[in-house]
Structure formats: C-alpha cells, structure tokens
Design a protein around this motif. Sequence first.
Motif, PDB file in Angstrom:
ATOM      1  N   THR A 105      -8.647  50.833  10.518  1.00 46.29           N
ATOM      2  CA  THR A 105      -9.751  51.813   9.749  1.00 46.29           C
ATOM      3  C   THR A 105      -9.192  52.453   8.902  1.00 46.29           C
ATOM      4  OG1 THR A 105     -10.892  51.688  12.266  1.00 46.29           O
ATOM      5  CG2 THR A 105     -12.008  52.718  10.377  1.00 46.29           C
ATOM      6  N   GLY A 106      -7.941  53.441   9.177  1.00 44.75           N
ATOM      7  CA  GLY A 106      -7.484  54.301   8.087  1.00 44.75           C
ATOM      8  C   GLY A 106      -6.999  53.283   6.899  1.00 44.75           C
ATOM      9  N   PHE A 129     -16.153  49.481   8.694  1.00 44.61           N
ATOM     10  CA  PHE A 129     -17.597  50.208   8.540  1.00 44.61           C
ATOM     11  C   PHE A 129     -18.690  49.776   8.670  1.00 44.61           C
ATOM     12  CE2 PHE A 129     -19.453  53.007   4.800  1.00 44.61           C
ATOM     13  CZ  PHE A 129     -19.936  54.233   5.743  1.00 44.61           C
ATOM     14  N   ASP A 178     -11.128  58.869  19.585  1.00 38.68           N
ATOM     15  CA  ASP A 178     -11.813  60.148  18.897  1.00 38.68           C
ATOM     16  C   ASP A 178     -11.185  59.672  17.352  1.00 38.68           C
ATOM     17  OD1 ASP A 178     -13.170  62.132  17.990  1.00 38.68           O
ATOM     18  OD2 ASP A 178     -11.861  63.393  19.244  1.00 38.68           O
ATOM     19  N   PRO A 180     -12.367  57.516  13.517  1.00 43.30           N
ATOM     20  CA  PRO A 180     -13.598  56.784  13.066  1.00 43.30           C
ATOM     21  C   PRO A 180     -14.101  55.654  13.582  1.00 43.30           C
ATOM     22  CG  PRO A 180     -11.866  57.581  11.164  1.00 43.30           C
ATOM     23  CD  PRO A 180     -11.256  57.752  12.406  1.00 43.30           C
ATOM     24  N   LYS A 183     -16.199  56.358  16.784  1.00 38.73           N
ATOM     25  CA  LYS A 183     -17.356  57.036  16.567  1.00 38.73           C
ATOM     26  C   LYS A 183     -18.564  56.294  15.870  1.00 38.73           C
ATOM     27  CE  LYS A 183     -14.819  61.492  15.611  1.00 38.73           C
ATOM     28  NZ  LYS A 183     -14.345  62.318  14.491  1.00 38.73           N
ATOM     29  N   PRO A 204     -15.206  61.516  23.938  1.00 40.49           N
ATOM     30  CA  PRO A 204     -14.011  61.143  23.036  1.00 40.49           C
ATOM     31  C   PRO A 204     -12.766  61.251  23.938  1.00 40.49           C
ATOM     32  CG  PRO A 204     -14.655  63.414  22.747  1.00 40.49           C
ATOM     33  CD  PRO A 204     -15.559  63.022  23.696  1.00 40.49           C
ATOM     34  N   LYS A 208      -3.935  61.178  21.344  1.00 37.56           N
ATOM     35  CA  LYS A 208      -2.605  61.609  22.076  1.00 37.56           C
ATOM     36  C   LYS A 208      -3.010  61.500  23.683  1.00 37.56           C
ATOM     37  CE  LYS A 208      -1.580  65.045  18.956  1.00 37.56           C
ATOM     38  NZ  LYS A 208      -2.834  65.245  18.537  1.00 37.56           N
TER      39      LYS A 208
ATOM     40  N   GLU B 149     -10.580  67.472  13.702  1.00 41.82           N
ATOM     41  CA  GLU B 149     -11.268  66.808  14.300  1.00 41.82           C
ATOM     42  C   GLU B 149     -12.722  67.107  14.558  1.00 41.82           C
ATOM     43  OE1 GLU B 149      -9.176  64.897  17.473  1.00 41.82           O
ATOM     44  OE2 GLU B 149      -7.751  64.062  16.157  1.00 41.82           O
ATOM     45  N   LYS B 150     -12.499  68.282  15.456  1.00 34.41           N
ATOM     46  CA  LYS B 150     -14.012  68.878  15.872  1.00 34.41           C
ATOM     47  C   LYS B 150     -14.881  69.551  14.892  1.00 34.41           C
ATOM     48  CE  LYS B 150     -12.678  67.354  19.703  1.00 34.41           C
ATOM     49  NZ  LYS B 150     -12.745  66.064  20.180  1.00 34.41           N
ATOM     50  N   SER B 159     -20.044  60.212   8.969  1.00 33.88           N
ATOM     51  CA  SER B 159     -19.857  59.635  10.406  1.00 33.88           C
ATOM     52  C   SER B 159     -18.453  59.060  10.706  1.00 33.88           C
ATOM     53  CB  SER B 159     -20.915  58.281  10.625  1.00 33.88           C
ATOM     54  OG  SER B 159     -20.729  57.628   9.084  1.00 33.88           O
ATOM     55  N   SER B 160     -17.617  58.847   9.342  1.00 36.30           N
ATOM     56  CA  SER B 160     -16.308  58.375   9.899  1.00 36.30           C
ATOM     57  C   SER B 160     -15.391  59.353  10.304  1.00 36.30           C
ATOM     58  CB  SER B 160     -15.862  57.623   8.570  1.00 36.30           C
ATOM     59  OG  SER B 160     -15.409  58.544   7.583  1.00 36.30           O
ATOM     60  N   GLY B 161     -15.578  60.454  10.038  1.00 33.64           N
ATOM     61  CA  GLY B 161     -14.926  61.870  10.488  1.00 33.64           C
ATOM     62  C   GLY B 161     -13.500  61.949   9.613  1.00 33.64           C
ATOM     63  N   ALA B 162     -13.612  61.312   8.325  1.00 39.58           N
ATOM     64  CA  ALA B 162     -12.523  61.126   7.445  1.00 39.58           C
ATOM     65  C   ALA B 162     -12.928  61.805   6.062  1.00 39.58           C
ATOM     66  CB  ALA B 162     -12.048  59.949   7.221  1.00 39.58           C
ATOM     67  N   GLU B 260      -7.549  60.929   7.476  1.00 35.94           N
ATOM     68  CA  GLU B 260      -8.250  61.220   8.723  1.00 35.94           C
ATOM     69  C   GLU B 260      -7.539  62.323   9.204  1.00 35.94           C
ATOM     70  OE1 GLU B 260      -8.282  57.288  11.030  1.00 35.94           O
ATOM     71  OE2 GLU B 260      -6.963  57.102   9.377  1.00 35.94           O
TER      72      GLU B 260
END
Lengths: 436, 358
Positions: A105-106, A129, A178, A180, A183, A204, A208, B149-150, B159-162, B260
């Motif tokens: 995804t990254g 996505f 946890d 992208p 989520k 989540p 780690k 992250e939080k 929505s992607s958190g990035a 990210e």
Amino acid sequence: MNALTRKCLLPALLAMGTMLTLPALAEDSVNVTNLSYRTGPFAATGTPVMNGQRDYMLMINARDGGVNGVKIDYQECETGYNTEKGVECYEKTKGQSIVTQPWSTGITLQVLPKSNIDKVPILAPGYGFSPMADGKTFQWAFNPPTSYWDGASMILQDISKGDLASLKGKKIVLLHLDAPYGKEPIPLIQAYADKYGFTFQAIPVGVKEMQNQSAQWLQIRREKPDYVLMWGWGAMNTGALTEAVKTKFPMDHFVGIWWSGSDADLKAVGEAGKGYRSISWSYPESNSKVMQDIKKYVVDAGQSMLPKDEFDYVFYQRGVVISMFTVEAMKAAQEHFNTKVVTAEQLRWGLENLKLDDAHLAEIGMTGMVPPFSTSCADHSGHAGGWMLQWDGTKFVKSSDLLKPETEMYAELSKTEAAKYAEANKPWPINEDCKM
Amino acid sequence: MLYRTAGQFKTSYEADFALFPVRQDAILLGVILLFAWVILPWSANEFVFQTLLIPVLIYSLAALGLNLLTGYAGQLSLGTAAFMGVGAYACYKLTTIFPGMNLVVAIALSGFFAAAVGVVFGLPSLRIKGFYLAIATLAAQFFLVWLFEKWAWLYNYNSSGAIQVPNMKMFGVYVAGPQATSLTQYYFVLAVVSLITWFSINITRGRIGRMWKAVRDMDIAAELVGINLMRAKLSAFAISSYVAGVSGALFVFLWRGAAEPVLFDVQLSFRILFIAIIGGLGSIIGNYFGALLIVALPVILGIVPDALGVPIRAAVQEHLNTMIVGALIITFLIAEPLGMARLWGIIREKLIIWPFPH
C-alpha cells in the motif's frame, strides 16, 4: 599482418555483432516487471504469489510462444516490501514495463499520484485504495476483480447467512493491521453497523506488535464478540491465529480477508485452525487446464521456483490469476488497436475492457478459479465477488456459493472518497469521455 | 604536486582563519559545486534524480542535523527520524491550513516545530549522558511515531492515515506534488541543502560550535570555564532538530510525495546514525560521504548486473547487495574508525607532501 587482421577480425566482429543483436530483432516482446518481495518481513506471503505470476507468464511463452506471438519478458524488481526500494524499482522500470504492480500500500500511495503523468497503468488486484474502482477519477489504476469494500460486504453477507437484518444486536470486532490497508474497511463496516444495528469495534494491531497480540486478544475475550473479522498481513495472520487457538476463540466465528487466507499461515496451527474462513476472489483448481499446462511446461520442465508442496496453495494459484489479467488485457488491446506489441497506454485500454465471462474463462481453462467479471471505463474493479473458503485442517475448501457484493451500499462513499482524492491532488484529470 | 601549499602565505589573522586556508580546497569545492549545480542536473535522467541525487542530498542533510548534536555537542540521539517526522507533519499541516503558503516559508517554519519538540526531548540531557540519553531519545522516537498514527488531525482525518503532498506552485512552476519535474525538485533541495551546510559550517566554527565541542570533550571542565551547560545542550538539540525537521519536510514534500507514520520508524533513525558514524562524527563533509555509501551505493550496485547483462534473480541480487554494502561498511570502519571524513583528511595530508614525504 594488417590484411590478415582485416580479413579475420572484421568478419568475426560482424558475426559477434549479429549474434548480439539478432535475438532482439527476431521476436517481438513486451516487458512486464513485477515489484516483487521475496525478501523482507512479508516474504513468506509474497513469494507464492510471485511464483504464480511468474509461472503463468513462462507457461504462456512456452506453450503459445507468447501472446499472439509476442513474448512476455517477465522481470522482477525486488522491493522487500520497502517503500523506498519500491520507488527505486518504479523509476527504474517505468520506461520499459507496460504495467506497474506496486504490491505494498505504501508503494501504491507513492505511485498513484504519478500515474496520470507517467502514463503507466497500475494493476493492484484485490488491494490498494478501494475508491480506485472509480475509473473516471483513477484513469490509470485498476483493482480487479474486487475491492476491500466488496470483501467486507461479502463477509457480512456470509456471516448473516444472507440476511443482514439478523445481525441486529450482535457484536462484530475488526482485528486489523494499523496501517492504511487495515483501516480500509472501517468506514464501510461502520456504515453497515449504523444501518443494521450491530455493534462494531475496530481493534488495531501495530506493525511492531504483529507477533505478540496478547493485549488485543485479551480485549477480544473481554468484549465477547460474536464474530471477529481480520484484515491482517504477513506475520500478523499467524500471530492472530495462534492467539485465537490459545484463547479458544471459536474458529468458525473468525473470518479473514483474502490476504489473511494463506495456506502457510494456517499450516502453522493445522488441525486447531479448522473452521477458520477467509473470503477469496480466487480458488485453487489444480486439475484445471491452465494449472495442468503450468505443471507440464514450467514446473515439470524445471523452470519454476516453486517448492514442491506449494502447487495447491491458494496464494500460488492467485498469482496465476493475476498474471492472467495482464495477458487478457494484452489480448484485448492487440485486437482493438490491431497491433502486436502493445504499449502501456494501449494496455490501459485493455485493462479497462476486460471481458471475462464464463465462456472465456472456460476457453483459457480457468473455470472456477476466478468469478466471471468485466471492467469498463467507469468501473475499474469489476466487483466480481468471491467465495468463502474454509480451512478443513489441511487445506482450504469452498464453503459458499459465489457471493456478490452489495455495491450500491457504498457507491456514494466511493464517489465522495474519489472526489476528495482528486480535490487534494488537483489539478487531477477526470475522464470526461466516459459516459457510463 | 596537486596539493602543494608552498608559496601560500598568510599575512593576516583573517587569512589564517579563512574557511579555506589552502587554495586547492577552494578550487576543489568549486569543482564539486559546478558538478552539483550544472553538470549533474543537465546530464541526469529521471531515475538518477529520484534514486540517487535527491535522496543523497536529503539523507546528508538529516545526517548533518544529527552530526551537529552527536558529533559536535556529544549528545547521542536515536530520535532523528521522529524529529524529521515532526518537520514533515508540520509542513503538511501548514500547507493544508494555509494553502497559498510559499513552500520555502512552510519548510522553514516547520523546522521550528521540530526544534521545539527537540528541545523538550532534549531536557533529559541535562541530567543524563551517553547511552542513557540515547534511551531517552528513543522514547521520543516511539512516542512521536505513535502520535503520528493516532492523532488523526495530523493527517486531516483521511481514511488511509497517510499524508499526501498536493501539487504546489512557486512562481508559476510546480515544485512539489506529482506535477513537479525532478529537475525543479533537485534544484530546490540543492539550494536548501547548500544554504544549511554553509550555515552549519559557520556555526560549528564560531562561538556556539566551540561551546558544543567543549561540552562534548568534558562537560565539567566546560562548566568550570563558564559555559552554560543548559544553554549549550539545548541549543544543540534545537539546531539539530531544526535541521532534521527541514530534512524531514524535504524528504516527504520534495521526494517521496506521500508518507505513512511507519516511514519515520526507528530504522530510519539508525540509518541516519550509520551515515553520520561512517561519514565521520564531528565533520560536515562526512555526512555526504556517508550518504553516498549508504544511500547511493546500493542503488548503483543494483543496476550493475543489468548493465553487464548478467542474468541474476532479483532476490539473489538483493541479498548480494546487502552483503556487499555490509562488508564495505565494516572495511571502511576497520580502515578508519573515525569515518570517511578522516580518511579523506589523511589522503589530503598525504597529497600535500606528495611526492616527497618526510
């Protein structure tokens, strides 16, 4: 001496020159480079898929001499699932490869905004996505045959036995990575929860803590959910399965997405994992014509990198299906543009016009391996649906008929998310020619 | 011969304290700058820009930030990546809250956020030293990445958190985002890196730099001669984190285009620490050597088999690559434990007396 040199050396040089150039001229070929990850923390799940993709391409070259005579020059560029390496590979291959398969995804996030400029189609089968399915906005990105939202919708249908209203008052937990990827289904499951009146909670798992999920499973024990859904990847899957076994969570109430359904993950728990289900848009049919051909032309010929006992694996045969998408898109593009060697832009058209109905799947010997679907300029996913696969202690078997996602549930959500993306990245071209 | 210093007389204190007491050094720098500003950008292609030139510059800048703190002021830190993250997220918030903001201003401002966070996490340095301080900065590393992250506000609740870099213009030219060309981005990064390098060279040679070095070499002695330890240590944290923050903003805005939270994980901190150590602690030029070895060399090794036409599997090549780079790092550290900058120093000394060594 001088004359001798001229007499002997020149022809020798010429001969060498022709030897070097001839193979390149003798046959047409197209380059398909996969951003593979056979190393790094996710290698265990990546390698079978990469093997499948590679073997299908080798089989096409060996059996048919390529796609209508055009050899596929299949290459891999190793990323180790590392975003930085992925970008390096993308930059290295974008001039040659007619398609980009970013895998993580990254890397998808990095490559997606560049797709309009570099004009190389991104093929992200069953990942990426979810709003990428909106082909008008994401002209260069494809996520056939189903998106994560389709997956969430199908899982909910299956656990409610087709009657979503029966979920009222139930409690559903989503155990997710946890990141992208993990989520991705949250907004949709939340929308379902609001509509059908079940309680939804997302738990989540940090990258780690993947291998040690005792805290998360303690929470699950306390919450006593009716179902646990899992959006896991790599070591997180085995971690969750072993914890579920340890805490005696009923396995038939534990359902994963297609990336949480690797044979290797389940082999780790074996018999104890019996009953675990995973939604999947591919199914291993080792006796199908295509798999037998791969066995004959690639595996038995010693060309494959596959370990012996992995031939029946879900992930290996999913890799085969993924390569089939590229090959079928090439065929479509060859016919439409009346050419042999397709370019990246022509392949984009091909991916947009995939017609994989039952008859066609039977023709290429893939009946039952992937649900029939077709793409269009507005729909880059196809929303093919999938089957629920259940672990019987030694392998995955189909436990449901073909499930179809309720796409109307999130058509709106998909549109707004796509529009949001286009707005944040403006100027972002929208395909105005598409009237669907 | 090449580096003959005979005949270069200093007749004033200014001349003796000049940045380049030896003329050949200035010429060499001129050649390097000519390469960096003119020859490389006009001969490079997209691949070279994106995988070699831009990342080497950005990693050098990050290592420079760490080197100011660890190499000059002697405060060991494992939180560089987190401070870079603060810079990147600050820049993202600034440019999305004020969409018209000039990118240079946004990047310069985001450094201040990183500096402030750096000072807060630098406070333990007043009581603890060495490895214990490294552990305290490690706390910053984990806490900040967790926060990225939080705290959904930081990434605008998407929505992607990035975080994704929007297309941004400066004087009518795209400088950031997918529309920007590599050439513009390279010049942007090069200008910022050149400016900060120039600033760092001067600060380390001046009063503040001497103060840091005194603290590094023996903090009690430094205190006895009247150096305010608190001010010295915290200023080192502030300036180092500022540079790290700017490099973080460049990292995401001028190179990666999206980030990210995991990107700023402890691995990045270690990578930058390795660059600084292999390049040479307490030197400016070492950061560039280190970045060339750690960032550029693997990429170059990666294209060698292709260029030679050796058929090799991608995964095998990746393993070979790791082994070669690892072996080279060990070789360099055995050959010169003080880093590549010291190695260059020795070569330069030898060149000065060559061909008639005493």
